[in-house]
Design a protein around this motif. Structure first.
Motif, short mmCIF file in Angstrom:
data_model
loop_
_atom_site.label_atom_id
_atom_site.label_comp_id
_atom_site.label_asym_id
_atom_site.label_seq_id
_atom_site.Cartn_x
_atom_site.Cartn_y
_atom_site.Cartn_z
N VAL A 173 0.75 -1.27 -0.07
CA VAL A 173 0.05 0.11 0.09
C VAL A 173 0.96 1.08 0.17
O VAL A 173 2.03 1.39 0.35
N VAL A 174 0.16 2.39 -0.20
CA VAL A 174 0.74 3.57 -0.18
C VAL A 174 0.26 4.37 1.06
O VAL A 174 -0.86 4.49 1.28
N HIS A 175 1.24 4.55 2.07
CA HIS A 175 0.54 5.22 3.43
C HIS A 175 0.60 6.45 3.23
O HIS A 175 1.51 7.31 2.82
N PRO A 221 -3.72 3.78 5.10
CA PRO A 221 -3.22 3.39 3.85
C PRO A 221 -4.07 3.26 2.75
O PRO A 221 -5.25 2.79 2.60
N LEU A 222 -3.47 3.50 1.44
CA LEU A 222 -4.02 3.63 0.17
C LEU A 222 -3.63 2.48 -0.77
O LEU A 222 -2.57 2.04 -0.80
N ARG A 223 -4.87 1.78 -1.25
CA ARG A 223 -4.75 0.62 -1.94
C ARG A 223 -3.87 1.15 -3.30
O ARG A 223 -4.22 2.10 -4.05
N ALA A 224 -2.75 0.32 -3.92
CA ALA A 224 -2.27 0.73 -4.88
C ALA A 224 -2.48 -0.07 -6.19
O ALA A 224 -2.81 -1.26 -5.96
N ASN A 237 9.51 -1.32 -7.78
CA ASN A 237 8.70 -0.97 -6.40
C ASN A 237 7.64 -0.15 -6.80
O ASN A 237 7.25 0.26 -5.66
N LEU A 238 7.54 0.27 -7.94
CA LEU A 238 6.58 1.30 -8.21
C LEU A 238 5.09 1.24 -7.74
O LEU A 238 4.48 -0.04 -8.13
N LEU A 239 4.64 2.01 -6.78
CA LEU A 239 3.39 1.95 -6.10
C LEU A 239 2.56 3.21 -6.42
O LEU A 239 3.06 4.23 -6.18
N VAL A 240 1.27 3.04 -7.14
CA VAL A 240 0.88 4.22 -7.62
C VAL A 240 -0.78 4.00 -6.99
O VAL A 240 -1.45 3.21 -7.49
N PRO A 241 -1.13 5.03 -6.20
CA PRO A 241 -2.60 4.79 -5.59
C PRO A 241 -3.76 5.70 -6.56
O PRO A 241 -3.23 6.42 -7.35
N ASN A 242 -4.93 5.38 -6.54
CA ASN A 242 -5.74 5.86 -7.35
C ASN A 242 -5.85 7.49 -7.02
O ASN A 242 -5.50 7.98 -5.59
N CYS A 257 -3.24 5.14 -11.90
CA CYS A 257 -4.02 4.10 -11.31
C CYS A 257 -5.43 3.74 -12.04
O CYS A 257 -6.20 4.76 -11.97
N SER A 258 -5.61 2.93 -12.75
CA SER A 258 -6.77 2.70 -13.54
C SER A 258 -7.90 2.47 -12.50
O SER A 258 -8.02 1.89 -11.70
N SER A 259 -9.11 3.21 -12.94
CA SER A 259 -10.42 3.27 -12.24
C SER A 259 -11.12 1.93 -12.55
O SER A 259 -12.13 1.76 -12.05
N SER A 260 -10.85 0.90 -13.48
CA SER A 260 -11.71 0.01 -13.71
C SER A 260 -10.79 -1.33 -13.49
O SER A 260 -11.67 -2.43 -13.52
#
Length: 370
Positions: A173-175, A221-224, A237-242, A257-260
């Motif tokens: 996740v992205v904190h 915590p944001l889901r990535a 290790n690239l993490l991108v949240p919506n 981060c794709s919304s679908s």
């Protein structure tokens, strides 16, 4: 006797005021990752420039947090790359900073720093400059300041904003370091950022939702989005949240981060010289291009990371997605804080009530003295 009691009345009033105000307490985010590369990450910080301050523009916020690029600040907030540095900063503004885990807790690595000016106190720096992301106790401890009331003009201070790199429920996740606005509820925050009340309570070790306080520094915590980046890529290790995007591959690729599909949606960054950015293709398809193989399945030329071993290369590979199965899995958007959700008044923690009662009893003890 009466004169003595009268003289002590101001002390009693002061004690009552201290008891009535919620005590300042330092946020400590659990950060137990110790494996190489796992104990460092990119975290997001919520920052609301105080009204009427010089930090109300994007350029001023970038300078305050020593961000390397204006584009990075735009990306963290999902703003168009054409947005000028002089534009007003949204409230709250998301700031992406490196985080380091050490001793079971996380703090932003080396940045931001602050040079003390005439008239500054640690409390004024913590509240007035950095909007409550830290307390004066945090700053004092991080900089070995023995007396928080005595700081030298020109002294350089490290501001240790709490953060984390730990996975949650086994998932990366992205904190998001979030200062709770007055009147917020755990339910509203969970809904706004696409998580659950239970997750927020567990991550922050809160006994229940009623213990939330206005001004509390919360770990959200944001889901990535998942990706098809190679394990050998530089940005594996690239993490991108919506609600955000990231510029990677030397700024040649923009990933959102794709919304679908909950997968990275990466495209070549517009406006960069083609002579600097190598072309990424999957056969005849360019990076980001899609084609439909059926009413439900689509094939896409997806980003696979970049390498710099022998030459700068952008990797790409074909992936197939079933949009019919993913229809019910859209991530919740993560806009700036909104008051549209149900709000409840913040309540005190039991520990604060106990401390407050002790302060009052101590003050009453003074009044009983002859």
């Amino acid at each position: 006797m009466a004169a003595a009691r009268t003289a002590l009345l101001p002390l009693l009033l002061l004690c009552l005021l201290l008891a009535a105000a919620p005590s300042a307490w330092a946020a400590r985010f659990a950060c137990n990752a110790t494996a190489p590369r796992a104990n460092t990450c990119q975290a997001l910080i919520s920052y609301s420039p105080p009204n009427g301050t010089a930090t109300a523009t994007l350029a001023a916020v970038r300078a305050l947090f020593q961000l390397r690029s204006h584009r990075g600040l735009l990306a963290a907030n999902g703003l168009p790359l054409s947005t000028p540095p002089t534009a007003p900063a949204p409230t709250p503004l998301r700031v992406r900073l490196p985080c380091l885990c050490s001793g079971g807790a996380g703090a932003t690595f080396q940045r931001p720093t602050y040079r003390v000016r005439a008239g500054d106190t640690l409390d004024a720096i913590a509240r007035g400059v950095f909007a409550g992301l830290v307390t004066f106790q945090d700053i004092a401890a991080a900089n070995n300041v023995s007396d928080p009331n005595k700081v030298a003009v020109g002294q350089q201070l490290w501001i240790p904003v709490p953060c984390s790199c730990d996975p949650v429920a086994g998932q990366p996740v992205v904190h998001y370091t979030y200062v709770v606005p007055a009147g917020s509820s755990v339910a509203g925050i969970a809904q706004e950022f696409g998580t659950t009340e239970e997750t927020i309570l567990a991550v922050n070790k809160m006994p229940d939702a009623k213990s939330l306080l206005a001004g509390q520094v919360l770990d959200v915590p944001l889901r990535a989005c998942g990706s098809n980046i190679s394990n050998t890529a530089v940005d594996r290790n690239l993490l991108v949240p919506n609600g955000t995007y990231i510029l990677t591959a030397n700024n040649c690729v923009m990933c959102g981060c794709s919304s679908s599909t909950w997968q990275l949606d990466c495209q070549p960054t517009q406006g960069l010289s083609s002579s600097f950015c190598p072309v990424a293709k999957c056969g005849d398809m360019f990076l980001g291009n899609t084609s439909s193989t059926s009413s439900c399945e689509t094939t896409k030329c997806s980003y696979g990371g970049y390498t710099n071993t022998t030459s700068f290369t952008i990797l790409a590979n074909l992936t197939t997605s079933n949009v019919c199965n993913a229809a019910g899995m859209s991530p919740t958007a993560q806009p700036a804080h909104s008051s549209a959700f149900r709000l409840e008044p913040a309540r005190w923690r039991w520990t604060e009530l106990v401390v407050s009662l002790h302060v009052v009893l101590l003050c009453l003890g003074y009044l009983r003295q002859d």
